[in-house]
Scaffold this motif. Structure first.
Motif, mmCIF file in Angstrom:
data_model
loop_
_atom_site.group_PDB
_atom_site.id
_atom_site.type_symbol
_atom_site.label_atom_id
_atom_site.label_comp_id
_atom_site.label_asym_id
_atom_site.label_seq_id
_atom_site.Cartn_x
_atom_site.Cartn_y
_atom_site.Cartn_z
ATOM 1 N N GLU A 171 -14.759 -47.335 -14.096
ATOM 2 C CA GLU A 171 -15.723 -48.361 -13.657
ATOM 3 C C GLU A 171 -17.026 -48.238 -14.433
ATOM 4 O OE1 GLU A 171 -17.853 -51.408 -11.762
ATOM 5 O OE2 GLU A 171 -15.729 -51.079 -12.192
ATOM 6 N N ALA A 172 -17.493 -47.018 -14.674
ATOM 7 C CA ALA A 172 -18.711 -46.826 -15.469
ATOM 8 C C ALA A 172 -18.494 -47.369 -16.878
ATOM 9 C CB ALA A 172 -19.103 -45.348 -15.510
ATOM 10 N N ARG A 173 -17.318 -47.122 -17.445
ATOM 11 C CA ARG A 173 -17.001 -47.646 -18.775
ATOM 12 C C ARG A 173 -17.049 -49.169 -18.768
ATOM 13 N NH1 ARG A 173 -12.972 -49.684 -21.728
ATOM 14 N NH2 ARG A 173 -12.802 -49.058 -23.900
ATOM 15 N N ARG A 174 -16.457 -49.771 -17.741
ATOM 16 C CA ARG A 174 -16.480 -51.230 -17.630
ATOM 17 C C ARG A 174 -17.914 -51.747 -17.597
ATOM 18 N NH1 ARG A 174 -17.264 -55.186 -14.388
ATOM 19 N NH2 ARG A 174 -17.747 -53.948 -12.543
ATOM 20 N N TRP B 211 -20.585 -50.234 -18.805
ATOM 21 C CA TRP B 211 -21.194 -50.023 -20.129
ATOM 22 C C TRP B 211 -20.841 -51.192 -21.042
ATOM 23 C CZ3 TRP B 211 -23.399 -46.096 -17.935
ATOM 24 C CH2 TRP B 211 -24.285 -45.276 -18.637
ATOM 25 N N LEU B 212 -19.558 -51.557 -21.022
ATOM 26 C CA LEU B 212 -19.101 -52.668 -21.860
ATOM 27 C C LEU B 212 -19.765 -53.978 -21.440
ATOM 28 C CD1 LEU B 212 -15.306 -51.754 -22.080
ATOM 29 C CD2 LEU B 212 -17.027 -51.530 -23.901
ATOM 30 N N GLU B 213 -19.826 -54.208 -20.143
ATOM 31 C CA GLU B 213 -20.436 -55.433 -19.614
ATOM 32 C C GLU B 213 -21.912 -55.545 -19.980
ATOM 33 O OE1 GLU B 213 -21.304 -56.940 -15.175
ATOM 34 O OE2 GLU B 213 -19.153 -56.729 -15.645
ATOM 35 N N HIS B 214 -22.600 -54.425 -20.084
ATOM 36 C CA HIS B 214 -24.026 -54.427 -20.411
ATOM 37 C C HIS B 214 -24.290 -54.404 -21.920
ATOM 38 C CE1 HIS B 214 -24.455 -53.641 -16.126
ATOM 39 N NE2 HIS B 214 -25.716 -54.066 -16.279
ATOM 40 N N GLY B 215 -23.218 -54.517 -22.711
ATOM 41 C CA GLY B 215 -23.409 -54.619 -24.145
ATOM 42 C C GLY B 215 -23.506 -53.293 -24.880
ATOM 43 N N TRP B 216 -23.093 -52.234 -24.268
ATOM 44 C CA TRP B 216 -23.174 -50.909 -24.890
ATOM 45 C C TRP B 216 -21.806 -50.442 -25.365
ATOM 46 C CZ3 TRP B 216 -25.776 -49.506 -19.725
ATOM 47 C CH2 TRP B 216 -27.084 -50.005 -19.691
ATOM 48 N N ALA B 217 -21.049 -51.334 -25.968
ATOM 49 C CA ALA B 217 -19.674 -51.029 -26.386
ATOM 50 C C ALA B 217 -19.611 -49.840 -27.347
ATOM 51 C CB ALA B 217 -19.027 -52.262 -27.020
ATOM 52 N N ASP B 218 -20.622 -49.709 -28.215
ATOM 53 C CA ASP B 218 -20.594 -48.606 -29.176
ATOM 54 C C ASP B 218 -20.784 -47.254 -28.491
ATOM 55 O OD1 ASP B 218 -23.213 -49.409 -28.547
ATOM 56 O OD2 ASP B 218 -24.015 -48.612 -30.435
ATOM 57 N N ALA B 219 -21.439 -47.227 -27.335
ATOM 58 C CA ALA B 219 -21.690 -45.973 -26.612
ATOM 59 C C ALA B 219 -20.662 -45.715 -25.506
ATOM 60 C CB ALA B 219 -23.095 -45.986 -26.010
ATOM 61 N N ALA B 220 -19.883 -46.724 -25.142
ATOM 62 C CA ALA B 220 -18.942 -46.582 -24.020
ATOM 63 C C ALA B 220 -17.923 -45.454 -24.224
ATOM 64 C CB ALA B 220 -18.236 -47.906 -23.741
ATOM 65 N N PRO B 221 -17.318 -45.305 -25.403
ATOM 66 C CA PRO B 221 -16.362 -44.195 -25.555
ATOM 67 C C PRO B 221 -17.018 -42.828 -25.387
ATOM 68 C CG PRO B 221 -16.031 -45.826 -27.292
ATOM 69 C CD PRO B 221 -17.312 -46.196 -26.584
ATOM 70 N N GLY B 222 -18.202 -42.638 -25.946
ATOM 71 C CA GLY B 222 -18.900 -41.355 -25.804
ATOM 72 C C GLY B 222 -19.312 -41.074 -24.373
ATOM 73 N N MET B 223 -19.821 -42.104 -23.688
ATOM 74 C CA MET B 223 -20.182 -41.927 -22.274
ATOM 75 C C MET B 223 -18.947 -41.556 -21.468
ATOM 76 S SD MET B 223 -19.913 -43.358 -19.010
ATOM 77 C CE MET B 223 -19.199 -44.934 -19.436
ATOM 78 N N THR B 224 -17.836 -42.223 -21.757
ATOM 79 C CA THR B 224 -16.588 -41.939 -21.039
ATOM 80 C C THR B 224 -16.124 -40.511 -21.305
ATOM 81 O OG1 THR B 224 -16.007 -44.284 -21.233
ATOM 82 C CG2 THR B 224 -14.246 -42.775 -20.633
ATOM 83 N N LEU B 225 -16.232 -40.067 -22.546
ATOM 84 C CA LEU B 225 -15.873 -38.691 -22.886
ATOM 85 C C LEU B 225 -16.737 -37.693 -22.115
ATOM 86 C CD1 LEU B 225 -14.568 -36.420 -24.663
ATOM 87 C CD2 LEU B 225 -16.497 -36.801 -26.219
ATOM 88 N N VAL B 226 -18.053 -37.864 -22.199
ATOM 89 C CA VAL B 226 -18.969 -36.908 -21.564
ATOM 90 C C VAL B 226 -18.738 -36.853 -20.055
ATOM 91 C CG1 VAL B 226 -21.395 -36.429 -21.053
ATOM 92 C CG2 VAL B 226 -20.706 -37.024 -23.381
#
Length: 182
Positions: A18-21, A23-38
């Motif tokens: 849900e957090a990844r979703r 992130w993507l919705e707020h336009g942070w697609a480039d950071a979403a994979p890293g946030m998901t990893l962390v």
């Protein structure tokens, strides 16, 4: 493997997904994979730590105290300079000092003067410390380390990927090749 307390049910959704979703919705697609990893690694650490701490609780040990005892028990003579322990445990010296203080108060470790460096301290495991760490290790092996919730191949792949992340983050280097004897 479950780290949830009895009576707690699993969440109906994966909050990290849900957090990844979001992130993507707020336009942070480039950071979403890293946030998901962390957040995934942090949550996995919490789950693993809870399991280990539950196993160690009957021994009145935290994982940090267990690590110091196990490190000392692995040495030939049950001794190691404090600085060597700090380096191998990869934690701040203040944390190791605090952990050792608790082990000394419990009679599991002793501080000895370093034989050649008057400013340094040697840590030595006591007989009580050695007996306790052996029992705690057996419990961890039986109840936590062999019950990870992952298959052997999955474990190997996960450890390999995490080691790659650690290496690329500067955590360690590959050992230098040993020259052939002359």
């Amino acid at each position: 493997m479950s780290a949830r307390t009895s009576g707690e049910r699993p969440m109906p959704i994966d909050p990290i997904a849900e957090a990844r979703r979001q992130w993507l919705e707020h336009g942070w697609a480039d950071a979403a994979p890293g946030m998901t990893l962390v957040t995934s690694v942090n949550r996995a650490q919490q789950l693993l730590e809870a399991r280990v701490e539950a196993v160690l609780r009957p021994f009145a040990l935290s994982f940090a105290r267990f690590e110091v005892l196990r490190l000392l028990a692995f040495t030939r003579e049950g001794r190691m300079p404090m600085q060597s322990a700090v380096r191998r445990l990869q934690v701040h010296p203040t944390s190791v000092t605090s952990t050792v203080d608790r082990l000394v108060r419990a009679g599991l470790v002793e501080r000895e003067p370093h034989p050649t460096d008057g400013r340094a301290t040697v840590l030595a495991i006591t007989d009580a410390g050695r007996a306790l760490v052996e029992r705690a290790t057996a419990a961890l092996n039986d109840e936590a380390f062999t019950a990870t919730g992952l298959e052997e191949e999955e474990l190997a792949e996960l450890v390999r990927i995490i080691a790659l992340l650690r290496k690329r983050s500067g955590d360690f280097e590959d050992p230098r090749p040993v020259p052939e004897p002359l």
